[in-house]
Design a protein around this motif. Sequence first.
Motif, PDB file in Angstrom:
ATOM      1  N   ASP A 101      -5.639  -3.740   5.226  1.00 50.66           N
ATOM      2  CA  ASP A 101      -4.476  -4.503   5.662  1.00 50.66           C
ATOM      3  C   ASP A 101      -3.246  -3.601   5.664  1.00 50.66           C
ATOM      4  N   LEU A 102      -2.206  -4.025   6.387  1.00 43.93           N
ATOM      5  CA  LEU A 102      -0.985  -3.233   6.490  1.00 43.93           C
ATOM      6  C   LEU A 102       0.223  -4.069   6.074  1.00 43.93           C
ATOM      7  N   ALA A 103       1.170  -3.433   5.404  1.00 44.25           N
ATOM      8  CA  ALA A 103       2.373  -4.115   4.943  1.00 44.25           C
ATOM      9  C   ALA A 103       3.484  -4.007   5.977  1.00 44.25           C
ATOM     10  N   ALA A 104       4.236  -5.085   6.140  1.00 48.00           N
ATOM     11  CA  ALA A 104       5.413  -5.048   6.999  1.00 48.00           C
ATOM     12  C   ALA A 104       6.539  -4.327   6.259  1.00 48.00           C
ATOM     13  N   PRO A 105       7.449  -3.673   6.980  1.00 45.28           N
ATOM     14  CA  PRO A 105       8.539  -2.934   6.329  1.00 45.28           C
ATOM     15  C   PRO A 105       9.390  -3.830   5.430  1.00 45.28           C
ATOM     16  N   GLY A 106       9.705  -3.337   4.237  1.00 43.31           N
ATOM     17  CA  GLY A 106      10.588  -4.053   3.331  1.00 43.31           C
ATOM     18  C   GLY A 106       9.970  -5.228   2.625  1.00 43.31           C
ATOM     19  N   ARG A 107       8.673  -5.392   2.743  1.00 43.92           N
ATOM     20  CA  ARG A 107       8.019  -6.561   2.141  1.00 43.92           C
ATOM     21  C   ARG A 107       8.285  -6.673   0.646  1.00 43.92           C
ATOM     22  N   LEU A 108       8.122  -5.589  -0.084  1.00 44.94           N
ATOM     23  CA  LEU A 108       8.236  -5.643  -1.544  1.00 44.94           C
ATOM     24  C   LEU A 108       9.646  -6.040  -1.982  1.00 44.94           C
ATOM     25  N   ALA A 109      10.644  -5.446  -1.379  1.00 46.58           N
ATOM     26  CA  ALA A 109      12.022  -5.742  -1.755  1.00 46.58           C
ATOM     27  C   ALA A 109      12.374  -7.200  -1.464  1.00 46.58           C
ATOM     28  N   LYS A 110      11.899  -7.720  -0.341  1.00 44.63           N
ATOM     29  CA  LYS A 110      12.190  -9.112   0.018  1.00 44.63           C
ATOM     30  C   LYS A 110      11.541 -10.075  -0.963  1.00 44.63           C
ATOM     31  N   GLN A 111      10.294  -9.826  -1.300  1.00 49.66           N
ATOM     32  CA  GLN A 111       9.589 -10.729  -2.216  1.00 49.66           C
ATOM     33  C   GLN A 111      10.186 -10.663  -3.616  1.00 49.66           C
ATOM     34  N   ARG A 112      10.508  -9.468  -4.077  1.00 50.16           N
ATOM     35  CA  ARG A 112      11.093  -9.352  -5.406  1.00 50.16           C
ATOM     36  C   ARG A 112      12.435 -10.075  -5.477  1.00 50.16           C
ATOM     37  N   ALA A 113      13.265  -9.921  -4.448  1.00 48.45           N
ATOM     38  CA  ALA A 113      14.575 -10.578  -4.439  1.00 48.45           C
ATOM     39  C   ALA A 113      14.420 -12.095  -4.521  1.00 48.45           C
ATOM     40  N   TYR A 114      13.452 -12.630  -3.794  1.00 46.75           N
ATOM     41  CA  TYR A 114      13.222 -14.080  -3.827  1.00 46.75           C
ATOM     42  C   TYR A 114      12.786 -14.519  -5.219  1.00 46.75           C
ATOM     43  N   LEU A 115      11.842 -13.807  -5.822  1.00 44.32           N
ATOM     44  CA  LEU A 115      11.345 -14.194  -7.133  1.00 44.32           C
ATOM     45  C   LEU A 115      12.430 -14.061  -8.209  1.00 44.32           C
ATOM     46  N   GLU A 116      13.291 -13.089  -8.077  1.00 44.70           N
ATOM     47  CA  GLU A 116      14.408 -12.960  -9.013  1.00 44.70           C
ATOM     48  C   GLU A 116      15.340 -14.171  -8.909  1.00 44.70           C
ATOM     49  N   ALA A 117      15.508 -14.694  -7.700  1.00 43.83           N
ATOM     50  CA  ALA A 117      16.409 -15.824  -7.473  1.00 43.83           C
ATOM     51  C   ALA A 117      15.757 -17.173  -7.745  1.00 43.83           C
ATOM     52  N   HIS A 118      14.417 -17.208  -7.857  1.00 42.65           N
ATOM     53  CA  HIS A 118      13.692 -18.460  -8.069  1.00 42.65           C
ATOM     54  C   HIS A 118      12.727 -18.281  -9.250  1.00 42.65           C
ATOM     55  N   PRO A 119      13.230 -18.371 -10.470  1.00 40.77           N
ATOM     56  CA  PRO A 119      12.413 -18.069 -11.647  1.00 40.77           C
ATOM     57  C   PRO A 119      11.231 -18.998 -11.866  1.00 40.77           C
ATOM     58  N   ASN A 120      11.209 -20.182 -11.240  1.00 38.35           N
ATOM     59  CA  ASN A 120      10.079 -21.080 -11.430  1.00 38.35           C
ATOM     60  C   ASN A 120       8.962 -20.847 -10.408  1.00 38.35           C
ATOM     61  N   VAL A 121       9.170 -19.915  -9.479  1.00 39.08           N
ATOM     62  CA  VAL A 121       8.126 -19.567  -8.514  1.00 39.08           C
ATOM     63  C   VAL A 121       7.308 -18.423  -9.095  1.00 39.08           C
ATOM     64  N   ALA A 122       6.017 -18.667  -9.317  1.00 35.16           N
ATOM     65  CA  ALA A 122       5.143 -17.655  -9.926  1.00 35.16           C
ATOM     66  C   ALA A 122       4.373 -16.846  -8.899  1.00 35.16           C
ATOM     67  N   GLY A 123       4.262 -17.375  -7.676  1.00 33.59           N
ATOM     68  CA  GLY A 123       3.540 -16.675  -6.621  1.00 33.59           C
ATOM     69  C   GLY A 123       4.242 -16.863  -5.298  1.00 33.59           C
ATOM     70  N   LEU A 124       4.471 -15.776  -4.578  1.00 36.67           N
ATOM     71  CA  LEU A 124       5.199 -15.847  -3.311  1.00 36.67           C
ATOM     72  C   LEU A 124       4.432 -15.110  -2.230  1.00 36.67           C
ATOM     73  N   GLY A 125       4.085 -15.841  -1.166  1.00 38.79           N
ATOM     74  CA  GLY A 125       3.410 -15.234  -0.028  1.00 38.79           C
ATOM     75  C   GLY A 125       4.359 -15.006   1.125  1.00 38.79           C
ATOM     76  N   MET A 126       3.803 -14.572   2.263  1.00 34.66           N
ATOM     77  CA  MET A 126       4.583 -14.369   3.481  1.00 34.66           C
ATOM     78  C   MET A 126       3.699 -14.691   4.683  1.00 34.66           C
ATOM     79  N   TRP A 127       4.335 -14.832   5.848  1.00 33.71           N
ATOM     80  CA  TRP A 127       3.575 -15.039   7.070  1.00 33.71           C
ATOM     81  C   TRP A 127       2.731 -13.796   7.358  1.00 33.71           C
ATOM     82  N   THR A 128       1.641 -14.002   8.066  1.00 35.10           N
ATOM     83  CA  THR A 128       0.668 -12.933   8.266  1.00 35.10           C
ATOM     84  C   THR A 128       0.198 -12.875   9.711  1.00 35.10           C
TER      85      THR A 128
END
Length: 275
Positions: A101-128
């Motif tokens: 599989d291949l990662a879209a650019p900036g995926r890690l930074a986007k997901q981390r920022a969301y999880l930092e802002a939403h502490p009750n979210v334990a798992g975050l996916g993205m469109w594929t």
Amino acid sequence: MPSSSSASPDPLSDVAVLMPAYNGQADVERTLASFAESALVRVLIVDDGSNPPIVAPTLPNMDVEIVRMPQNGGIERALQAGIEALAARGYRYAARIDAGDLAAPGRLAKQRAYLEAHPNVAGLGMWTQVVSREGAPLFVLRPAAEPAGVRRLRFFRTSLIHPAMMLRVDAVREVGNYRVAYRAAEDLDLFLRLMERYDCANLPELGLYYELNEGGISATKRRRQIVSTLRLQCRYFDAANLYDWLGLGKNLLHFVTPYTALKKMKRALFAASAN
């Protein structure tokens, strides 16, 4: 040890890509080369008894470590060992991806920022974007973004795409880590346990190019995966949720439909919905 401060000059210091691998050196290298982030990308490969062993590729802006399983024990045990290794190294977030599989650019930074802002979210996916082995686009998976939608549709459609997920390491360990109890459906088993205590969500933007591989688990271990999913549906079934009923019927249909016919049906449905 990675820093846990959100103000760290290295914004991805507490994130590690978690990739189990069994053989497929070329796929491992191609997948890791796809990551494009503004900060150093840390990777933990769990080599599940490959022959020859997986070799860590040397790539710019990337630090790769390999944990080797003593023998091939399956993806469930490999992921379990990977989570424990990340916890021991002080990582807070595990970003899943599979070889090929291949990662879209900036995926890690986007997901981390969301999880930092939403502490009750334990798992975050993205469109594929689902692609063929040759890289041709087939269809796009756009699961529900909000936790309520993810929870409601959990059995009716793929609400959380495993190799597109970023997980809180402490939450995964709190609910019992990956398990071998539901083989080939270890991801759904984990997500259901996470959603008993936390929320799971999706970022509504492209994060992954998923390779439709005829040698993947969904094809080679399809019957086992369906049986495991049916067991999970029975355990967590909510009679008040229409989509649990629809999901049960859908999975029973999968059980009696040949894989090749099912694949053609899926492609036709996704093509129709895209028009």
